[in-house]
Structures are given as structure tokens and as C-alpha cells.
Design a protein around this motif. Structure first.
Motif, short mmCIF file in Angstrom:
data_model
loop_
_atom_site.label_atom_id
_atom_site.label_comp_id
_atom_site.label_asym_id
_atom_site.label_seq_id
_atom_site.Cartn_x
_atom_site.Cartn_y
_atom_site.Cartn_z
N GLY B 34 6.25 -9.33 -14.01
CA GLY B 34 6.32 -10.83 -13.44
C GLY B 34 5.51 -11.14 -12.04
N GLN B 184 1.79 -22.37 -10.48
CA GLN B 184 2.79 -21.56 -9.74
C GLN B 184 4.07 -21.58 -10.14
OE1 GLN B 184 2.29 -22.18 -5.60
NE2 GLN B 184 2.33 -20.00 -5.41
N SER B 185 4.44 -22.92 -10.37
CA SER B 185 5.84 -22.95 -10.85
C SER B 185 6.05 -22.75 -12.08
CB SER B 185 6.18 -24.66 -10.61
OG SER B 185 5.46 -25.39 -11.20
N GLN B 187 4.88 -20.23 -13.71
CA GLN B 187 4.93 -18.90 -13.59
C GLN B 187 6.47 -18.34 -13.09
OE1 GLN B 187 4.80 -16.21 -10.85
NE2 GLN B 187 4.57 -14.66 -12.39
N ARG B 188 6.91 -19.04 -12.20
CA ARG B 188 8.08 -18.78 -11.53
C ARG B 188 9.23 -19.07 -12.55
NH1 ARG B 188 6.23 -19.87 -6.00
NH2 ARG B 188 4.93 -17.93 -5.90
N ASN B 189 9.03 -19.96 -13.14
CA ASN B 189 10.22 -20.47 -14.04
C ASN B 189 10.25 -19.42 -15.43
OD1 ASN B 189 10.87 -22.53 -12.31
ND2 ASN B 189 9.67 -24.09 -13.71
N GLY B 191 8.69 -16.36 -15.90
CA GLY B 191 8.79 -15.28 -15.31
C GLY B 191 7.93 -14.11 -15.95
N ASP B 209 0.83 -13.97 -6.16
CA ASP B 209 1.61 -12.88 -5.28
C ASP B 209 0.71 -11.81 -4.88
OD1 ASP B 209 3.72 -14.61 -6.38
OD2 ASP B 209 3.91 -13.14 -7.97
#
Lengths: 288, 360, 386
Positions: B34, B184-185, B187-189, B191, B209
Motif C-alpha cells: 500500500g 497521489q489521490s 493511489q490513496r483511493n 490502495g 510516502d
């Protein structure tokens, strides 16, 4: 002296194009017009051309139906046989060969093309004749193998004679193929065969189509190889034309056949370009 | 594939040689599940080689690469649960946008039914905000749109890890910034673990990160962006990541160093005594209009940058120092002009002590 | 690779080179496809570029270049070299595949030839089309009509005017490898039967309507020159039935006969003599039903750019001392008793060159009509495309 920039550009373009245009007019357009005129005429009693305005020569085309049929069957089959042999070679040269040796290997493909096809075809007459391969076969106990003057020999001669013309366009299209596309395909889960069928082959289609169209068109006029390696037993349009112009001197009929052949070539070309566009999604078919 | 394995990617003593040249010199690396990890370094540092070894386009000469705990030695790219966004995207020019995105789905066995493929392609295009572009030809798209097709084509396969090879290099600055946020978003969404290769330290710091700084085939430092910036492991990292003033010095005791001009300054505590190098970020230095102090110099140049200004200050015997001043935050309403004499001060903790440069 | 290995190779490098040189020399059979391949055309065009038309200022002004159209391997190259040495006129030799092709070239105009070698049955057509000169016999002092065998010379003279003088004569029969084909073949009927039987896949016929159709006509006892539709239909039926059994339809039969790929072929005298000389097991046979007898002539095109040189060379070739070398080189029989007197005895006694009268009697000269008859051309096309 006042000449606009656009005018100058046009003048330069004109100068650049003029030699080719003049060449085409003198050696292509005018002769073609002459042939069309001839095709509407009559054969003079002692041979040659006698002015007339008749479609009789075209009505007589069925008399060479067999020649047309043989040619229209041979040309695509020959081109496809050529393709089957040429593609792996082109693929090897463009993709697998060590870049250090690539130029040399490509030269080896091209160099034989610089010698006369007649001489090279003669060499095949010896290789396929009884003193050649059949003689070697007798050493291992296989007797009475006849290769020369068979359809197989014609096919061998055609594949050999036209191989460079097929290899080069395919090589060029494979060589400019972006290797990262192959990696991308593998990355997306495609096995090597799927990558070949899904990426390599479609992207080399312009080269394949160029090669096939080129070889097919040239084969439509081929007569030497069937004559020498086929023993003259198969009669092609090329042979029909040679006989009509140089033997029976029936120029109007020969002209009618030539005009028809030109039309066939145009149809083949258009077909090839359409197919290439459909398959490769590009309008460029690099017809040499 | 064990879902419980904590690391999506592991390198164990990985060496990669090309003939006599060693591109990667024995790397150990663990990319946690992640995470968004950036491999950062100058060109030729081995970062792309590492990425290609994950993708399976290169095989390690020694050591092994593991994906989700499974050794990948001898496993071809098409059997690896990773997908890559290639530099220049490597989109298939003979296929339209939908077919490009569907390419990976069509390779899957057992086969996915056509309707399901279409649904997932549409979903992926929507995710990268390209709905309605499915029928377009690749050459009809802008660079940014191609970039998004490449993303959709990779992500639609739901890989364990997404590899990105300099994905933003071909875009102009404005688009690059927008895509950084978008990536970035995403990747966050999703996972999904992202491994990004870049030579652009700003890109690495802003998106990831974890930043893995590489140099000459080695990992020099792997840490959060903040830590990389504030606590560079060595002079190379300090120099490569962000702007840094590098001064030759001699540490007389922990926390005290003598600069080349003889002035004594307070620095971060260190075990080292003797010849050393001191690194100070430009924004850690404060300027004052006065001719006296521990460290004084003359402003030779000023670059106005809107919110901040950059000053070049010549300190006799020490060299030229770069100072970034947030002038709106200071009480002084006027800017310091070139030619003015200034005193330089900094917190001792911001002056990091490293071993002396090899040339010294 | 050892020397021995190379020597035992089926096609040794030296053998191949020999064959290539043979090809270069034009030593392929007389009506061979050289013309068909376009090589004849190329030389013809070249010669036209090289030789600028110039008026004959005086009978003595021979210029520096001239051009002759002839058959492959039909002259002693030394003859032309000697002529050049004597006169300063360089001779360019163009070789052709067939009379039809020569006619086509002259009909197209501006052939650039100053002398050429047509066969008997074409001369009347050339005259009719106004393509050749009535010869000025005053310029041909070496020609002596009284020493010529009139059997071979008559077609050169039309209505009392001499348009062509003979070079040599010959016959069209067949060559058969008696080592391979055990049953003796003496007739055209036997020829075609053997082609379908014992020599299946081993027989060649000419790629030439005159001889191929003519020989098939003889099987039925018809004239070699027939243009009768019913008779041609019978010949066509025979030819098409034999076609699947043929080794080849080609006038270049020497290589296949020498390699023993082919066992039997339609054949002209000079090829027959050459094959028999090198491979005694190859016999030359005249079909008992008959067949062709022919004479090749020299003639001068009306539009010859350098007629003085054309006459000069022709007169030179009519000198028996020069002509005899030509006969020794190409192996064809002579029409001139002065030349015969100079020929070696073994040539005169060779029955391939000089068959006995009984064998010659049934032979027919080709007829002008076959040259231009569309029905025979179409028959040939149907045979070849069948």
C-alpha cells in the motif's frame, strides 16, 4: 523580379518535381496511351498494328482466360509463399540479430539482388536439375526425384527471386517497431505468441502489405521463372504478352491484355491499401 | 500470492551486471503493502534497472526479487502481478483507447467475458476522467490524455503493484503538477502499491510516502520525504534532494565548528571531530542588515520568487551561500538590496555535519 | 573443404562458370529465349544509341561501326575481328530468339541493323512489307550464284530480284538419348508416343509454333505448314494430350539434354551435331514422316544506317575462305560447293549435317503463311496454357 515567397516555393517545388513528371509522362503516360490506342485497333495482315476503333480485342480476352487465371492464382500464392519465408528472416534481422551484425546480414539479403535474375535462376536450374539435389538424394538411396520443371521449382524460384523485395519492407517496419510496445504487451500479461499476434504482426502490417503488393504486382508480369524453372509448361500473362508482341505480333490483342493487366494491378493495389488500412489502422502503405 | 505478506516488493542482495558494468550493486529493499515509493536518483544510478527487474524485463545477476513473498526468478513479465506505466507510455498505436485499456483484460485466463471487459474498461476510463474517449485513436490524444490512458491500461488489471517509469517527464510543468496530485489521490483511493522511478526530487518528495534515494547502483537512503529532506543520510542526499549550502569546516568539539575563514559557528552535535563538511538548507539561514556577527557577507544577487526571495551572499573565505528568505513573514517591509552587508545566522540543529568531501 | 569434395560436387564451381560463359557467349540454342528475356531487345536499343545514322557519302566510306542481328552461337567471333582489322569497322552482334522477333523489331522501325540473318520462309514477307533491300550484286563480288545449291537459295530471289543470299541450311528433327530411351524412335509418331510412354516426363518440344505444330501435323501426314482448321485441330488434340507428359516446352534444350534431365527433344541440325559430338549416345533423327528443312540467309534492312559496311561484311562472309570458318564454328551444312570443298572430310561425312537424299525428300521448307497465321499463334497459346 518581384516574386512572392509562396510563388518561389511553388517554383522550387515545380523544379523538383519536373524531372520525375517529365519522366513519367514520356515513359509511362504516353506509352500507356499508345497501348490503349493499339488495343482498340486491329492486327495488320503481316502482324503489327492497323488503325481501327473496335472492342474486338477485348471481346477476345477469354482466349487468354487460362493465362489470366494461372497468373491470378500464382501471383498471390507466390507472394504468400514469399511472405512465409521472408517474415521470419525479416523478424530475425530486425528483432533478434545482434545489432553489430545487422548491417552485414541485411547486405547479405540484398547483395544477390544486384546480379541478374536470369543468372540466379540459371543457378537454380542446376540446383534443382538432376545433377543437383536429386543427385545428392541418390547418395542416400532416394532415386528418380524430379524437381526441375515442376510447380515446386517455380515456387522455389519465385520465393528466392522475390525474397529481398519481401524482406526489406517487413524488415523496415519491424525495425522501427518500438520495443517498449513489446514489453508493454508482456507487462499486460500477453505471452510471446499473443504479443506477436497482437502487437508485432499488426504493426508490421504496412511492411507486409507493401511486400505482398510489390511482389504480387511484379508476379503478375512474371514470365522468366515459370519459363526457366517450370519448363514453359505453365502459361502466364507475361508469357502471353511476350508471345503476342514478339512471336505472333498481334499488337492490338497484346495491348488489350496489357491494359487489362494494368487495371488488375490497380485493383490489387487499392485492395492492398484498403486492407492495410483496416489491419494496421494507418493510411501509409509504403509502396516503394 | 500470500495476502498476508507485509511487503509487496522485496529485493534480496540484488546485483545486476551488464558485461563489465555493474548497474545495481547488491540492493536490499522492502516496499510495504500500500505504499507509494519513489526511487530517486540521477540518471545511471540504477533506479530504472530496479524497476525493470520488478517488471521482469531484466533478471538479477545475483540475489532475488520477491513480489508478495514469492521469488520471481525466471518468472517472465506476463506472469507477474505487476503492471507498468512506461516512460512515453508505450501505448499501442494500432488500437483505439478502449482496446488499449482492454488489452490486459483480454490476456487473462480464464477469459473474461466481453461485457465484463467493456464494463471494466469504461470504469477505468472514468477513473482517469477519460469517459467518452474510448473510440479515439492514440495519436489524436494530448500528452496528458495519453498519460491517463497508460494509467488506466495498467490499473484496469488490478495489479498488486503499479510501476511508474518517469511517468510525468514528457508533460509540461503545469500538467505535471496536476498529474502529481491525481496520481497521489488515485493511489490513496485504490490502495495499490506504487513504485515510481524519477530523477525529479520535487516529484519524489511531493507524491510518495517513502523515498528511496539511489546513487551509483546503491540505495543511499530510504525514508519519508520529510526525513530525507531534513535528515539526509549523507552529503549526496543532502545535495541531490533540495538546495543545500555545503561548507568545508573543522569540528572542534561536538556542536562547534570552525569554517574556512576561521569563524566559529554552532552546528548540530556530532561524534566527529576534525575535518568535516557542513550542510545548511538555504531557508534555514536568516539574514540581518548589519556588518558584524559570527558570519558576515555581502549580498551579490537577489532573485525575486514571489512568496520568497533568493539571495546569493558572498562570505569572504567561505564562499557563496544561497539564502531563501520568506520576506512577507519578516517584519522588514523592504528587501535587502545587492551590495548590502549582512550577518548570517542559523539554528545549530539545521547545520548538519558530514564527513569531509573526498577531495578535501 | 577438400579439392576432391569440390570436384565431386553435383554442380562444381567451374562447371557452373562454364555454363555461365556459355550463356554469355550466347551459345544457347538458336531460337532460344534470349530474345524472349529481353536481352536481344536491350542490345538492339544499345546499338541504336551507339550508331548514328549517317548517309553513305561514297561506297568506300564504311564508317567505324556497324551492327548485325543474328542467332546465338552462329558465327566464329574471329570472323568479325578479322573484318574489323581489315576495314576498321567495329561489328556489334545482336542475338535473337526467333524470326518473328526479328520481324517485330524491323516492323517497329529503326532497328539499327546493317545486316541480319532471316530464315527462308520470312523473306517474302520482308519484301512485301518493304523492309529489306534488293541486293546490289555488284557490291557482292565474292558471291557466286552458280556454285550455290538452288534447293536452298531460291527463296532469297523474288521475281528475279535477289533480296537475300544464303548463309547455311539445316533441318529440324529430334535428338534422342539412346542410352536412356531403349526403344528406337524413328518417326514423329514415335516421338509423341514415347513422350507419353517410356520417356514420360523426359521429352521436350520447342517453344515455337512453326516446329512444334508442324511436327505434330506430320504425325497425321499433314503438311508441316498446314493452316487447315481441321488439320490444326488434330494437331492441337495431340499436343494437348501429350502436354502433361512433357519435361518442358522450351527451345533451350541443350542444358537439359546434357544433364540427361531430358531424354529426347525437338532439335535443329547444329544443336544435334553439337550434342552428338559431346555425347555420342545422343542421336539426331529426322522424323520419317518429314519435317522442316531450312536455309538461313543474309539480308540488308532498308533502313540500315550503314549500308556500305553491311555490304562490305556480307561480301567478306561470301568469301569461301571466310565462310568455311563460320561453318566449322556453328556446325551447320553449307549451300556453297566452293565452301564444301574447303570443309574437313569428317564434317562432310557427318550424316547429321548431310543426311542422305531419302531422308531429305519428305522435308518441307517453312511457309510464309505460318509466320503470320493467327490460328497457329492461338493454337500455340492454347497448348502452352492448357
Amino acid at each position: 523580379m518581384a516574386m512572392s515567397a509562396a510563388g518561389k516555393r511553388r517554383a522550387v517545388t515545380g523544379l523538383l518535381v519536373a524531372p520525375a513528371a517529365a519522366w513519367l509522362v514520356v515513359f509511362l503516360v504516353l506509352p500507356f496511351i499508345a497501348i490503349v490506342v493499339f488495343s482498340l485497333g486491329e492486327r495488320a495482315p503481316e502482324g503489327g498494328y492497323q488503325p481501327a476503333l473496335t472492342l474486338a480485342q477485348y471481346m477476345n480476352l477469354p482466349a487468354r482466360a487460362a493465362a489470366f487465371w494461372n497468373t491470378l492464382v500464382l501471383a498471390p500464392i507466390g507472394a504468400l509463399a514469399c511472405l512465409v519465408v521472408a517474415y521470419p528472416v525479416a523478424y530475425y534481422l530486425a528483432v533478434k540479430a545482434d545489432p553489430r551484425w545487422r548491417l552485414l546480414l541485411v547486405s547479405l539479403v540484398v547483395v544477390p539482388f544486384w546480379t541478374s535474375l536470369l543468372v540466379r535462376t540459371y543457378a537454380w536450374m542446376y540446383i534443382l536439375g538432376s545433377r543437383g539435389i536429386p543427385n545428392l538424394l541418390t547418395l542416400v538411396g532416394i532415386e528418380d526425384v524430379r524437381l526441375l520443371n515442376t510447380p515446386f521449382a517455380v515456387l522455389v524460384g519465385i520465393v528466392y527471386g522475390y525474397l529481398p523485395l519481401m524482406i526489406m519492407p517487413i524488415y523496415v517496419s519491424l525495425e522501427k517497431l518500438d520495443r517498449r510496445l513489446l514489453e508493454a504487451s508482456a507487462d499486460l500479461g500477453a505471452r510471446p505468441v499473443s504479443t506477436f499476434l497482437g502487437v508485432t504482426l499488426p504493426l508490421s502490417m504496412p511492411g507486409v502489405m507493401t511486400g505482398v503488393a510489390l511482389v504480387t504486382i511484379l508476379l503478375l508480369g512474371e514470365y522468366l521463372i515459370p519459363q526457366l524453372l517450370g519448363g514453359g509448361k505453365v502459361f502466364f500473362i507475361g508469357n502471353a504478352l511476350v508471345d503476342l508482341f514478339l512471336q505472333s505480333r498481334n499488337w492490338p490483342f497484346g495491348s488489350a491484355i496489357a491494359v487489362t493487366l494494368v487495371l488488375v494491378v490497380v485493383v490489387v493495389l487499392l485492395g492492398a491499401m484498403r486492407l492495410a488500412y483496416r489491419v494496421a489502422g494507418t493510411r501509409q502503405v509504403d509502396l516503394v | 500470492m500470500t495476502a498476508t505478506h507485509p511487503n509487496d516488493i522485496e529485493f534480496r542482495r540484488v546485483v545486476k551486471r551488464y558485461g563489465a558494468v555493474t548497474a545495481v550493486t547488491g540492493i536490499d529493499l522492502a516496499v510495504p503493502r500500500g505504499a507509494f515509493v519513489a526511487l530517486l536518483g540521477p540518471s545511471g544510478c540504477g533506479k530504472t534497472t530496479c524497476l525493470r527487474m520488478i517488471g521482469g524485463f531484466e533478471q538479477p545477476s545475483e540475489g532475488e526479487v520477491l513480489i508478495r513473498g514469492e521469488a520471481m526468478t525466471g518468472v517472465p513479465p506476463y506472469r507477474r502481478p505487476v503492471n507498468m506505466v512506461f516512460q512515453h507510455y508505450a501505448l499501442f498505436p494500432h488500437l483505439d483507447v478502449s482496446a488499449n485499456v482492454a488489452y490486459g483484460l483480454k490476456q487473462m485466463r480464464p477469459r473474461i467475458e466481453t461485457g465484463e471487459i467493456a464494463r471494466r474498461v469504461a470504469e477505468a476510463l472514468e477513473m482517469v476522467r477519460l469517459d467518452g474517449f474510448g473510440g479515439r485513436r492514440i495519436h489524436e490524444l494530448s500528452g496528458g490524455q495519453q498519460q491517463r490512458v497508460a494509467l488506466a491500461r495498467a490499473l484496469v488489471n488490478r495489479p498488486a503493484v503499479l510501476l511508474l517509469d518517469e511517468p510525468l517527464a514528457a508533460l509540461d510543468k503545469k500538467l505535471r503538477t496536476a498529474m502529481q496530485i491525481e496520481l497521489q489521490s488515485l493511489q490513496r483511493n485504490l490502495g495499490i502499491t506504487f513504485v515510481l522511478v524519477t530523477h525529479d526530487q520535487e516529484e519524489a518528495l511531493s507524491m510518495s510516502d517513502l523515498v528511496c534515494v539511489m546513487n551509483a547502483g546503491r540505495i543511499v537512503q530510504m525514508a519519508t520525504p520529510r526525513e530525507i529532506y531534513d535528515r539526509p543520510a549523507d552529503l549526496f542526499v543532502a545535495d541531490f534532494v533540495g538546495k543545500t549550502n555545503i561548507l568545508d569546516a573543522s569540528v572542534v568539539a561536538s556542536g562547534r565548528a570552525r569554517l574556512a575563514d576561521g569563524s566559529m559557528v554552532a552546528v548540530a552535535p556530532s561524534d566527529r571531530v576534525g575535518a568535516a563538511t557542513v550542510a545548511i538548507r538555504p531557508e534555514a539561514i536568516r539574514l540581518a542588515r548589519k556588518a558584524a556577527g559570527d558570519l558576515t557577507g555581502t549580498v551579490t544577487n537577489r532573485i525575486f520568487l514571489g512568496a520568497t526571495a533568493e539571495y546569493a551572499v558572498r562570505v569572504p573565505g567561505v564562499g557563496d551561500l544561497l539564502v531563501t528568505a520568506d520576506h512577507h513573514a519578516t517584519s522588514k517591509s523592504d528587501l535587502i538590496e545587492p551590495g548590502e552587508a549582512v550577518a548570517l545566522t542559523f539554528d545549530p540543529g539545521a547545520a548538519l555535519v558530514f564527513p569531509a568531501r573526498s577531495s578535501a | 573443404m577438400t579439392k576432391g569434395y569440390r570436384d565431386n560436387a553435383p554442380i562444381s564451381a567451374s562447371a557452373f562458370l562454364d555454363e555461365l560463359m556459355r550463356l554469355k557467349r550466347g551459345s544457347v540454342s538458336r531460337r532460344h529465349f534470349l530474345g524472349v528475356t529481353g536481352l536481344g531487345l536491350a542490345t538492339a536499343v544499345l546499338s541504336r544509341e551507339l550508331i548514328l545514322p549517317r548517309p553513305a557519302f561514297a561506297a568506300e566510306d564504311l564508317g567505324t561501326k556497324m551492327s548485325i542481328a543474328t542467332w546465338p552461337n552462329y558465327h566464329d567471333p574471329a570472323t568479325f575481328e578479322a573484318f574489323t582489322a581489315a576495314t576498321g569497322v567495329a561489328v556489334e552482334v545482336n542475338v535473337f530468339g526467333s524470326n518473328e522477333e526479328m520481324l517485330a523489331k524491323l516492323q517497329a522501325g529503326a532497328s539499327g541493323w546493317d545486316l541480319f540473318v532471316p530464315t527462308n520462309y520470312t523473306i517474302s514477307t520482308y519484301v512485301k512489307l518493304g523492309l529489306i533491300e534488293a541486293l546490289d550484286m555488284a557490291k557482292l563480288g565474292n558471291f557466286d550464284g552458280s556454285t550455290q545449291n538452288t534447293r536452298f537459295t531460291s527463296e532469297g530471289t523474288i521475281d528475279g530480284t535477289v533480296y537475300a543470299v544464303p548463309k547455311n541450311w539445316g533441318t529440324t528433327g529430334f535428338a534422342v538419348n539412346t542410352g536412356k530411351l531403349k526403344t528406337p524412335v524413328t518417326s514423329w509418331k514415335g516421338f509423341f508416343e514415347a513422350a507419353k510412354g517410356e520417356a514420360d516426363g523426359r521429352v521436350m518440344v520447342h517453344d515455337y509454333q512453326l516446329t512444334t505444330i508442324g511436327s505434330a501435323l506430320k504425325v497425321f501426314g499433314y503438311s508441316f505448314n498446314s493452316i487447315d482448321p481441321a488439320e490444326l485441330a488434330k494437331a492441337e488434340e495431340l499436343l494437348i494430350s501429350v502436354k502433361p507428359h512433357l519435361y518442358a516446352i522450351s527451345s533451350d534444350y541443350q542444358p537439359a539434354m546434357r544433364a540427361t534431365d531430358a531424354w529426347m527433344t525437338m532439335c535443329w541440325t547444329n544443336d544435334g551435331a553439337q550434342l552428338n559430338r559431346d555425347m555420342p549416345e545422343i542421336a539426331y533423327v529426322l522424323g520419317s514422316e518429314g519435317g522442316e528443312i531450312w536455309t538461313d540467309f543474309y539480308a540488308i534492312p532498308k533502313d540500315a544506317p550503314n549500308k556500305p559496311a553491311g555490304y562490305a561484311l556480307l561480301n567478306y562472309l561470301m568469301d569461301p575462305a571466310n565462310a568455311v570458318k563460320e561453318h566449322i564454328a556453328n556446325g551447320a551444312p553449307t549451300t556453297d560447293s566452293r565452301v564444301a570443298a574447303l570443309l574437313p572430310k569428317e564434317m562432310l561425312e557427318n550424316t547429321i549435317l548431310y543426311p542422305d537424299e531419302a531422308a531429305l525428300t519428305p522435308l518441307e521448307f517453312g511457309a510464309a503463311v505460318t509466320l503470320t497465321d493467327p490460328a497457329r499463334a492461338e493454337l500455340m497459346a492454347r497448348f502452352k496454357s492448357a
